[in-house]
Motif scaffolding. Structure first.
Motif, mmCIF file in Angstrom:
data_model
loop_
_atom_site.group_PDB
_atom_site.id
_atom_site.type_symbol
_atom_site.label_atom_id
_atom_site.label_comp_id
_atom_site.label_asym_id
_atom_site.label_seq_id
_atom_site.Cartn_x
_atom_site.Cartn_y
_atom_site.Cartn_z
ATOM 1 N N VAL A 22 0.859 -1.182 0.000
ATOM 2 C CA VAL A 22 0.000 0.000 0.000
ATOM 3 C C VAL A 22 0.895 1.232 0.000
ATOM 4 N N ILE A 23 0.658 2.135 -0.919
ATOM 5 C CA ILE A 23 1.430 3.380 -0.971
ATOM 6 C C ILE A 23 0.553 4.542 -0.513
ATOM 7 N N LEU A 24 1.101 5.364 0.366
ATOM 8 C CA LEU A 24 0.350 6.469 0.961
ATOM 9 C C LEU A 24 1.181 7.744 0.960
ATOM 10 N N ASN A 25 0.505 8.865 1.129
ATOM 11 C CA ASN A 25 1.191 10.129 1.382
ATOM 12 C C ASN A 25 1.502 10.255 2.861
ATOM 13 N N HIS A 26 2.637 10.837 3.188
ATOM 14 C CA HIS A 26 2.970 11.123 4.589
ATOM 15 C C HIS A 26 3.540 12.529 4.669
ATOM 16 N N THR A 27 3.020 13.323 5.599
ATOM 17 C CA THR A 27 3.555 14.661 5.852
ATOM 18 C C THR A 27 4.467 14.592 7.074
ATOM 19 N N VAL A 28 5.716 14.978 6.886
ATOM 20 C CA VAL A 28 6.710 14.877 7.950
ATOM 21 C C VAL A 28 6.345 15.805 9.101
ATOM 22 N N LYS A 29 6.331 15.246 10.303
ATOM 23 C CA LYS A 29 6.024 16.035 11.505
ATOM 24 C C LYS A 29 7.318 16.485 12.187
ATOM 25 N N LYS A 30 7.188 17.442 13.078
ATOM 26 C CA LYS A 30 8.335 17.925 13.836
ATOM 27 C C LYS A 30 8.935 16.768 14.637
ATOM 28 N N ASN A 31 10.247 16.688 14.648
ATOM 29 C CA ASN A 31 11.008 15.654 15.370
ATOM 30 C C ASN A 31 10.921 14.271 14.737
ATOM 31 N N GLU A 32 10.281 14.145 13.575
ATOM 32 C CA GLU A 32 10.296 12.877 12.852
ATOM 33 C C GLU A 32 11.528 12.829 11.955
ATOM 34 N N ASP A 33 12.112 11.646 11.825
ATOM 35 C CA ASP A 33 13.191 11.485 10.855
ATOM 36 C C ASP A 33 12.844 10.309 9.943
ATOM 37 N N ILE A 34 13.657 10.120 8.929
ATOM 38 C CA ILE A 34 13.330 9.115 7.904
ATOM 39 C C ILE A 34 13.306 7.705 8.483
ATOM 40 N N LYS A 35 14.166 7.454 9.475
ATOM 41 C CA LYS A 35 14.231 6.120 10.080
ATOM 42 C C LYS A 35 12.969 5.808 10.876
ATOM 43 N N SER A 36 12.498 6.776 11.667
ATOM 44 C CA SER A 36 11.293 6.542 12.482
ATOM 45 C C SER A 36 10.051 6.407 11.602
ATOM 46 N N ILE A 37 10.012 7.167 10.498
ATOM 47 C CA ILE A 37 8.873 7.069 9.572
ATOM 48 C C ILE A 37 8.843 5.693 8.923
ATOM 49 N N ALA A 38 9.999 5.250 8.450
ATOM 50 C CA ALA A 38 10.075 3.927 7.812
ATOM 51 C C ALA A 38 9.618 2.827 8.775
ATOM 52 N N LYS A 39 10.038 2.928 10.014
ATOM 53 C CA LYS A 39 9.689 1.911 11.025
ATOM 54 C C LYS A 39 8.181 1.872 11.270
ATOM 55 N N LYS A 40 7.539 3.043 11.299
ATOM 56 C CA LYS A 40 6.085 3.101 11.517
ATOM 57 C C LYS A 40 5.328 2.264 10.490
ATOM 58 N N TYR A 41 5.778 2.345 9.234
ATOM 59 C CA TYR A 41 5.050 1.704 8.145
ATOM 60 C C TYR A 41 5.534 0.282 7.849
ATOM 61 N N GLY A 42 6.558 -0.177 8.583
ATOM 62 C CA GLY A 42 7.051 -1.531 8.360
ATOM 63 C C GLY A 42 7.955 -1.662 7.169
ATOM 64 N N THR A 43 8.623 -0.567 6.817
ATOM 65 C CA THR A 43 9.549 -0.598 5.690
ATOM 66 C C THR A 43 10.935 -0.175 6.184
ATOM 67 N N ASP A 44 11.824 0.227 5.269
ATOM 68 C CA ASP A 44 13.165 0.648 5.681
ATOM 69 C C ASP A 44 13.550 1.956 4.993
ATOM 70 N N VAL A 45 14.677 2.521 5.429
ATOM 71 C CA VAL A 45 15.125 3.816 4.918
ATOM 72 C C VAL A 45 15.398 3.743 3.424
#
Length: 287
Positions: A56-79
């Motif tokens: 599933v591909i989705l849009n994500h808007t980066v929030k304050k204090n989020e980094d690419i590693k934490s975002i990838a982990k949320k969705y079950g993917t990798d950097v």
């Protein structure tokens, strides 16, 4: 008849439990319309997304204090996947930046005119069956130019760079500054990294040494050419440990720290260049 009235409450109770369970299942967010092609903004159930078999591909808007590693982990993917599907040369994300995310590890490919499953399989070094299975397709002819398909397990490689000096401190950053010797304002095209005389300097990434020698201002200098139009410069060296034409690996010791050229003390002047234009090294430095 008495038996009927005795078992009726049990039947009703079981019916209620089944109804409640079905309701719980049906209330899970439906991502069917988002599979691969839909890019609608969502507030996803991350756990549910991670457990889905379908990509599933989705849009994500980066929030304050989020980094690419934490975002990838949320969705079950990798950097690597997040960088690849967004073509991000830098791992640094800014708040409110909009990126695509996916719940699998791999790459999203946009089908071009006259592209076949055979050419895709060859390009990404996977089998035809892998592509069809990952996308729930029976035949590649179901796809048209412009459609997006998921290629599982593929990693898109970017030119990440190691810190060329360990346990150092930054004494001057990329950008306009007052020159420490000439005292005028001029653009500093790299980072100054300070440590002691003779400290080991390591290659920031794999590449070929294309220059070893002296240059005005830099003093003793090593230049390494990397993939994708990148090169790195290492200036003010005390001594060299590589030769022109030599291939080096990331982390390999290539020189010793010194203070040659226009320098006020032992440090490394380090540059990252893209097609010979200086870029901010801090956008690319990793470990």
């Amino acid at each position: 008849m008495k038996l009927f009235y005795k078992i009726l409450p049990v039947v009703l109770l079981l019916s209620a439990i089944i109804t409640l369970n079905l309701t719980a299942v049906l209330e899970k967010p439906s991502y069917d319309e988002l599979l691969i092609t839909s890019l609608k903004p969502q507030h996803p159930d991350y756990e549910y997304l991670r457990q889905l078999d379908e990509p599933v591909i989705l849009n994500h808007t980066v929030k304050k204090n989020e980094d690419i590693k934490s975002i990838a982990k949320k969705y079950g993917t990798d950097v690597s996947t997040v960088r690849g599907i967004n073509n991000l040369e830098s791992v640094i994300l800014k708040p409110e930046q909009k990126i695509f995310v996916i719940n699998k590890k791999g790459h999203i490919h946009t089908i071009k005119n006259n592209e076949t499953i055979e050419t895709l399989a060859k390009k990404y070094k996977v089998s035809n069956e892998t592509i069809l299975l990952a996308n729930g397709l029976e035949d590649f002819e179901e796809c048209a130019a412009g459609d997006k398909i998921f290629i599982p397990g593929v990693k898109i490689h970017f030119a990440d760079f190691l810190w060329p000096v360990l346990n150092c401190r930054i004494t001057s950053r990329f950008g306009l500054r007052r020159h420490p010797i000439f005292r005028d304002r001029r653009f500093h095209e790299g980072l100054d990294l300070a440590r002691c005389y003779g400290a080991p300097i390591r290659a920031s990434s794999d590449g070929k040494v294309i220059f070893v020698g002296r240059q005005t201002g830099y003093g003793k200098l090593v230049i390494i050419k990397h993939k994708n139009g990148f090169s790195t410069k290492y200036g003010h060296l005390r001594s060299y440990l590589v030769k022109k034409g030599q291939y080096v690996k990331a982390g390999q010791i290539i020189a010793k720290m010194g203070s040659t050229g226009y320098s006020t003390g032992p440090h490394l002047h380090f540059e990252v260049r893209k097609y010979n234009r200086p870029v901010n090294p801090l956008k690319y430095l990793g470990k």
